[in-house]
Motif scaffolding. Structure first.
Motif, PDB file in Angstrom:
ATOM      1  N   THR A  55       0.833  -1.192   0.000  1.00 40.12           N
ATOM      2  CA  THR A  55       0.000   0.000   0.000  1.00 40.12           C
ATOM      3  C   THR A  55       0.871   1.247   0.000  1.00 40.12           C
ATOM      4  N   GLN A  56       0.395   2.232  -0.700  1.00 42.40           N
ATOM      5  CA  GLN A  56       1.117   3.491  -0.833  1.00 42.40           C
ATOM      6  C   GLN A  56       0.197   4.626  -0.409  1.00 42.40           C
ATOM      7  N   PRO A  57       0.730   5.613   0.285  1.00 40.11           N
ATOM      8  CA  PRO A  57      -0.105   6.755   0.667  1.00 40.11           C
ATOM      9  C   PRO A  57      -0.624   7.495  -0.569  1.00 40.11           C
ATOM     10  N   SER A  58      -1.826   8.007  -0.474  1.00 36.92           N
ATOM     11  CA  SER A  58      -2.423   8.743  -1.582  1.00 36.92           C
ATOM     12  C   SER A  58      -1.986  10.194  -1.631  1.00 36.92           C
ATOM     13  N   VAL A  59      -1.507  10.722  -0.514  1.00 34.23           N
ATOM     14  CA  VAL A  59      -1.122  12.131  -0.447  1.00 34.23           C
ATOM     15  C   VAL A  59       0.258  12.258   0.192  1.00 34.23           C
ATOM     16  N   LYS A  60       1.111  13.010  -0.485  1.00 36.51           N
ATOM     17  CA  LYS A  60       2.419  13.363   0.069  1.00 36.51           C
ATOM     18  C   LYS A  60       2.552  14.879  -0.033  1.00 36.51           C
ATOM     19  N   ILE A  61       2.968  15.495   1.071  1.00 38.39           N
ATOM     20  CA  ILE A  61       3.130  16.950   1.123  1.00 38.39           C
ATOM     21  C   ILE A  61       4.542  17.248   1.607  1.00 38.39           C
ATOM     22  N   LYS A  62       5.212  18.145   0.906  1.00 37.29           N
ATOM     23  CA  LYS A  62       6.593  18.484   1.263  1.00 37.29           C
ATOM     24  C   LYS A  62       6.818  19.978   1.064  1.00 37.29           C
ATOM     25  N   LYS A  63       7.451  20.619   2.061  1.00 38.62           N
ATOM     26  CA  LYS A  63       7.849  22.019   1.904  1.00 38.62           C
ATOM     27  C   LYS A  63       9.069  22.065   0.998  1.00 38.62           C
ATOM     28  N   ILE A  64       8.982  22.884  -0.056  1.00 39.49           N
ATOM     29  CA  ILE A  64      10.117  22.993  -0.971  1.00 39.49           C
ATOM     30  C   ILE A  64      10.733  24.391  -0.982  1.00 39.49           C
ATOM     31  N   TRP A  65      10.046  25.351  -0.370  1.00 35.56           N
ATOM     32  CA  TRP A  65      10.595  26.694  -0.245  1.00 35.56           C
ATOM     33  C   TRP A  65       9.905  27.377   0.933  1.00 35.56           C
ATOM     34  N   VAL A  66      10.669  28.123   1.724  1.00 37.08           N
ATOM     35  CA  VAL A  66      10.128  28.856   2.874  1.00 37.08           C
ATOM     36  C   VAL A  66      10.673  30.265   2.823  1.00 37.08           C
TER      37      VAL A  66
ATOM     38  N   LEU B  55       1.335  18.867  -7.713  1.00 37.99           N
ATOM     39  CA  LEU B  55       0.906  20.256  -7.756  1.00 37.99           C
ATOM     40  C   LEU B  55       1.711  21.039  -6.739  1.00 37.99           C
ATOM     41  N   ASN B  56       2.298  22.137  -7.171  1.00 43.30           N
ATOM     42  CA  ASN B  56       3.005  23.033  -6.259  1.00 43.30           C
ATOM     43  C   ASN B  56       2.094  24.209  -5.946  1.00 43.30           C
ATOM     44  N   ILE B  57       1.973  24.525  -4.650  1.00 40.56           N
ATOM     45  CA  ILE B  57       1.125  25.635  -4.231  1.00 40.56           C
ATOM     46  C   ILE B  57       1.879  26.505  -3.234  1.00 40.56           C
ATOM     47  N   PHE B  58       1.504  27.773  -3.180  1.00 45.29           N
ATOM     48  CA  PHE B  58       2.004  28.695  -2.167  1.00 45.29           C
ATOM     49  C   PHE B  58       0.921  28.846  -1.116  1.00 45.29           C
ATOM     50  N   THR B  59       1.300  28.737   0.145  1.00 46.29           N
ATOM     51  CA  THR B  59       0.315  28.808   1.220  1.00 46.29           C
ATOM     52  C   THR B  59       0.995  29.222   2.515  1.00 46.29           C
ATOM     53  N   ASP B  60       0.244  29.192   3.605  1.00 47.85           N
ATOM     54  CA  ASP B  60       0.788  29.508   4.924  1.00 47.85           C
ATOM     55  C   ASP B  60       0.135  28.597   5.963  1.00 47.85           C
ATOM     56  N   ASN B  61       0.603  28.691   7.187  1.00 49.85           N
ATOM     57  CA  ASN B  61       0.074  27.828   8.249  1.00 49.85           C
ATOM     58  C   ASN B  61      -1.393  28.099   8.558  1.00 49.85           C
ATOM     59  N   GLU B  62      -1.837  29.338   8.363  1.00 45.93           N
ATOM     60  CA  GLU B  62      -3.235  29.669   8.632  1.00 45.93           C
ATOM     61  C   GLU B  62      -4.163  28.865   7.716  1.00 45.93           C
TER      62      GLU B  62
ATOM     63  N   LEU C 179      -0.562  16.400   9.980  1.00 47.92           N
ATOM     64  CA  LEU C 179      -0.711  17.792   9.553  1.00 47.92           C
ATOM     65  C   LEU C 179      -0.452  18.741  10.717  1.00 47.92           C
ATOM     66  N   GLY C 180      -0.872  18.361  11.914  1.00 43.78           N
ATOM     67  CA  GLY C 180      -0.578  19.167  13.105  1.00 43.78           C
ATOM     68  C   GLY C 180       0.918  19.298  13.333  1.00 43.78           C
ATOM     69  N   SER C 181       1.662  18.203  13.195  1.00 42.78           N
ATOM     70  CA  SER C 181       3.123  18.239  13.331  1.00 42.78           C
ATOM     71  C   SER C 181       3.760  19.060  12.218  1.00 42.78           C
ATOM     72  N   PHE C 182       3.187  18.989  11.030  1.00 38.34           N
ATOM     73  CA  PHE C 182       3.686  19.749   9.886  1.00 38.34           C
ATOM     74  C   PHE C 182       3.521  21.251  10.130  1.00 38.34           C
ATOM     75  N   ILE C 183       2.362  21.639  10.634  1.00 39.03           N
ATOM     76  CA  ILE C 183       2.080  23.048  10.910  1.00 39.03           C
ATOM     77  C   ILE C 183       3.010  23.589  12.000  1.00 39.03           C
ATOM     78  N   LYS C 184       3.279  22.779  13.021  1.00 37.46           N
ATOM     79  CA  LYS C 184       4.173  23.199  14.112  1.00 37.46           C
ATOM     80  C   LYS C 184       5.636  23.254  13.685  1.00 37.46           C
ATOM     81  N   GLY C 185       5.949  22.718  12.519  1.00 35.04           N
ATOM     82  CA  GLY C 185       7.326  22.715  12.042  1.00 35.04           C
ATOM     83  C   GLY C 185       8.141  21.543  12.548  1.00 35.04           C
ATOM     84  N   GLU C 186       7.487  20.563  13.151  1.00 34.81           N
ATOM     85  CA  GLU C 186       8.192  19.383  13.655  1.00 34.81           C
ATOM     86  C   GLU C 186       8.635  18.465  12.522  1.00 34.81           C
ATOM     87  N   ILE C 187       7.885  18.482  11.418  1.00 38.27           N
ATOM     88  CA  ILE C 187       8.253  17.720  10.225  1.00 38.27           C
ATOM     89  C   ILE C 187       8.102  18.620   9.005  1.00 38.27           C
TER      90      ILE C 187
END
Length: 145
Positions: free
Chosen positions: A2-13, A35-42, A126-134
């Protein structure tokens, strides 16, 4: 396997760590899309809260949209999470458009079906991602192959 359906990675900050570019990979078993998107933690917090409300049965459906579905914008992404039946299945309808010029333009609509425990996994990561832990996450293992 099984493979995850969604992968999210920060590529620029940006310098303040408040605005960033994400690379999102979607995989359904039949098709894949990046898909590359620009966004923020909010914005990500709104996604996390809405998905958490769905997982806690506070709502039966949640729609998260980032970008706009008009010309001359950087991206459009719509993710509609909804309960399927009464056995703990969750559907995710994804509409993604990279808003690039031809021949590089891509627009796709597809569905993922997973189980409620994978929604819990997504909100935790996603919570860990938002906190910057991952800086990257993988989630939403598909229930149906």
């Amino acid at each position: 396997m099984t493979q995850p359906s969604v992968k999210i990675k920060k590529i620029w900050v940006d310098d303040n760590d408040s605005f960033f570019e994400l690379s999102l990979d979607f995989w359904t078993g039949r098709c894949s899309m990046n898909l590359n998107i620009f966004t923020d933690n909010e914005e990500l917090e709104k996604l996390n809260e809405g998905v958490m409300d769905l997982a806690n049965f506070k709502q039966k459906e949640f729609l998260w949209i980032t970008g706009e579905d008009v010309e001359n914008v950087s991206h459009f992404l719509s993710m509609r999470f909804f309960l399927c039946g009464n056995r703990g299945y969750v559907g995710v309808e994804v509409t993604a458009d990279n808003k690039l010029e031809s021949p590089y333009s891509v627009r796709a609509t597809f569905f993922l079906v997973t189980v409620l425990s994978q929604i819990d996994d997504l909100t935790r990561k996603l919570g860990s991602f938002i906190k910057g832990e991952i800086c990257e996450l993988e989630s939403l293992i598909r229930f149906f192959e």
